[in-house]
Design a protein around this motif. Sequence first.
Motif, PDB file in Angstrom:
ATOM      1  N   TYR A   1      69.086  57.689  62.605  1.00 58.24           N
ATOM      2  CA  TYR A   1      68.686  58.117  61.259  1.00 58.24           C
ATOM      3  C   TYR A   1      67.735  59.306  61.313  1.00 58.24           C
ATOM      4  O   TYR A   1      67.781  60.189  60.464  1.00 58.24           O
ATOM      5  CB  TYR A   1      68.051  56.969  60.483  1.00 58.24           C
ATOM      6  CG  TYR A   1      69.039  55.925  60.042  1.00 58.24           C
ATOM      7  CD1 TYR A   1      70.329  56.266  59.672  1.00 58.24           C
ATOM      8  CD2 TYR A   1      68.693  54.585  60.004  1.00 58.24           C
ATOM      9  CE1 TYR A   1      71.246  55.315  59.268  1.00 58.24           C
ATOM     10  CE2 TYR A   1      69.599  53.626  59.605  1.00 58.24           C
ATOM     11  CZ  TYR A   1      70.865  53.993  59.240  1.00 58.24           C
ATOM     12  OH  TYR A   1      71.761  53.045  58.847  1.00 58.24           O
ATOM     13  N   ARG A   2      66.869  59.337  62.311  1.00 59.74           N
ATOM     14  CA  ARG A   2      65.964  60.469  62.465  1.00 59.74           C
ATOM     15  C   ARG A   2      66.744  61.744  62.739  1.00 59.74           C
ATOM     16  O   ARG A   2      66.438  62.800  62.196  1.00 59.74           O
ATOM     17  CB  ARG A   2      64.971  60.187  63.587  1.00 59.74           C
ATOM     18  CG  ARG A   2      63.794  61.121  63.580  1.00 59.74           C
ATOM     19  CD  ARG A   2      62.853  60.788  64.661  1.00 59.74           C
ATOM     20  NE  ARG A   2      63.393  61.422  65.886  1.00 59.74           N
ATOM     21  CZ  ARG A   2      62.757  61.472  67.023  1.00 59.74           C
ATOM     22  NH1 ARG A   2      61.595  60.910  67.143  1.00 59.74           N
ATOM     23  NH2 ARG A   2      63.301  62.065  68.063  1.00 59.74           N
TER      24      ARG A   2
ATOM     25  N   LEU B   1      68.540  48.104  66.881  1.00 59.35           N
ATOM     26  CA  LEU B   1      67.584  48.566  65.870  1.00 59.35           C
ATOM     27  C   LEU B   1      66.924  49.876  66.256  1.00 59.35           C
ATOM     28  O   LEU B   1      66.816  50.797  65.426  1.00 59.35           O
ATOM     29  CB  LEU B   1      66.524  47.492  65.618  1.00 59.35           C
ATOM     30  CG  LEU B   1      67.002  46.251  64.881  1.00 59.35           C
ATOM     31  CD1 LEU B   1      65.895  45.203  64.827  1.00 59.35           C
ATOM     32  CD2 LEU B   1      67.471  46.604  63.486  1.00 59.35           C
ATOM     33  N   VAL B   2      66.496  50.004  67.507  1.00 62.03           N
ATOM     34  CA  VAL B   2      65.852  51.241  67.959  1.00 62.03           C
ATOM     35  C   VAL B   2      66.848  52.401  67.900  1.00 62.03           C
ATOM     36  O   VAL B   2      66.519  53.502  67.442  1.00 62.03           O
ATOM     37  CB  VAL B   2      65.266  51.060  69.373  1.00 62.03           C
ATOM     38  CG1 VAL B   2      64.843  52.384  69.975  1.00 62.03           C
ATOM     39  CG2 VAL B   2      64.101  50.090  69.342  1.00 62.03           C
TER      40      VAL B   2
ATOM     41  N   SER C   1      72.929  56.753  71.191  1.00 61.90           N
ATOM     42  CA  SER C   1      71.600  57.328  71.392  1.00 61.90           C
ATOM     43  C   SER C   1      71.559  58.265  72.584  1.00 61.90           C
ATOM     44  O   SER C   1      70.975  59.352  72.514  1.00 61.90           O
ATOM     45  CB  SER C   1      70.571  56.215  71.598  1.00 61.90           C
ATOM     46  OG  SER C   1      70.436  55.466  70.441  1.00 61.90           O
TER      47      SER C   1
ATOM     48  N   MET D   1      69.420  52.650  65.976  1.00 66.43           N
ATOM     49  CA  MET D   1      69.707  52.945  64.576  1.00 66.43           C
ATOM     50  C   MET D   1      68.632  53.863  63.985  1.00 66.43           C
ATOM     51  O   MET D   1      68.958  54.844  63.305  1.00 66.43           O
ATOM     52  CB  MET D   1      69.782  51.639  63.785  1.00 66.43           C
ATOM     53  CG  MET D   1      70.173  51.789  62.344  1.00 66.43           C
ATOM     54  SD  MET D   1      70.343  50.206  61.492  1.00 66.43           S
ATOM     55  CE  MET D   1      68.694  49.566  61.611  1.00 66.43           C
ATOM     56  N   PHE D   2      67.379  53.564  64.261  1.00 74.01           N
ATOM     57  CA  PHE D   2      66.310  54.408  63.735  1.00 74.01           C
ATOM     58  C   PHE D   2      66.319  55.805  64.379  1.00 74.01           C
ATOM     59  O   PHE D   2      66.051  56.800  63.712  1.00 74.01           O
ATOM     60  CB  PHE D   2      64.942  53.755  63.915  1.00 74.01           C
ATOM     61  CG  PHE D   2      64.724  52.601  62.979  1.00 74.01           C
ATOM     62  CD1 PHE D   2      64.772  52.791  61.603  1.00 74.01           C
ATOM     63  CD2 PHE D   2      64.497  51.335  63.462  1.00 74.01           C
ATOM     64  CE1 PHE D   2      64.586  51.734  60.731  1.00 74.01           C
ATOM     65  CE2 PHE D   2      64.313  50.269  62.598  1.00 74.01           C
ATOM     66  CZ  PHE D   2      64.353  50.472  61.234  1.00 74.01           C
ATOM     67  N   TYR D   3      66.663  55.892  65.655  1.00 83.31           N
ATOM     68  CA  TYR D   3      66.788  57.189  66.319  1.00 83.31           C
ATOM     69  C   TYR D   3      67.913  57.999  65.691  1.00 83.31           C
ATOM     70  O   TYR D   3      67.770  59.201  65.447  1.00 83.31           O
ATOM     71  CB  TYR D   3      67.023  56.972  67.819  1.00 83.31           C
ATOM     72  CG  TYR D   3      67.129  58.247  68.616  1.00 83.31           C
ATOM     73  CD1 TYR D   3      66.017  59.062  68.801  1.00 83.31           C
ATOM     74  CD2 TYR D   3      68.333  58.635  69.191  1.00 83.31           C
ATOM     75  CE1 TYR D   3      66.109  60.231  69.533  1.00 83.31           C
ATOM     76  CE2 TYR D   3      68.432  59.798  69.934  1.00 83.31           C
ATOM     77  CZ  TYR D   3      67.319  60.588  70.100  1.00 83.31           C
ATOM     78  OH  TYR D   3      67.416  61.749  70.824  1.00 83.31           O
TER      79      TYR D   3
END
Length: 98
Positions: A21-22, A14-15, A85, A17-19
């Motif tokens: 997307y940013r 999850l972390v 990441s 994935m958000f990184y």
Amino acid sequence: MSLIINITSIVVILVSMFYYYRKVIAAKTSVLAQKVLANASQLTMSAYMLGLAVILIELNAFGLSRTKFVNHLLIYGGFVSLVNSFSLWYFSRTLKED
């Protein structure tokens, strides 16, 4: 122990994935960010293929149960997410504008 590994893998996914997307949102306006995404995607694909090969070898060699298979898939997803990441972070630090 398995529950801790599963929860950790899910949090990492999850972390990551958000990184990701940013970084994708930033890539819309920058050529350098698009280069970073392109280079990171090459490493991510390599990690994806390597992890898939390991899981298939384990599945054929050891005959994983459903629980172990799901655990391995979560670890695999966490591994690919970490590679993605880390490669995004690395290439955003090392690549320079032409």
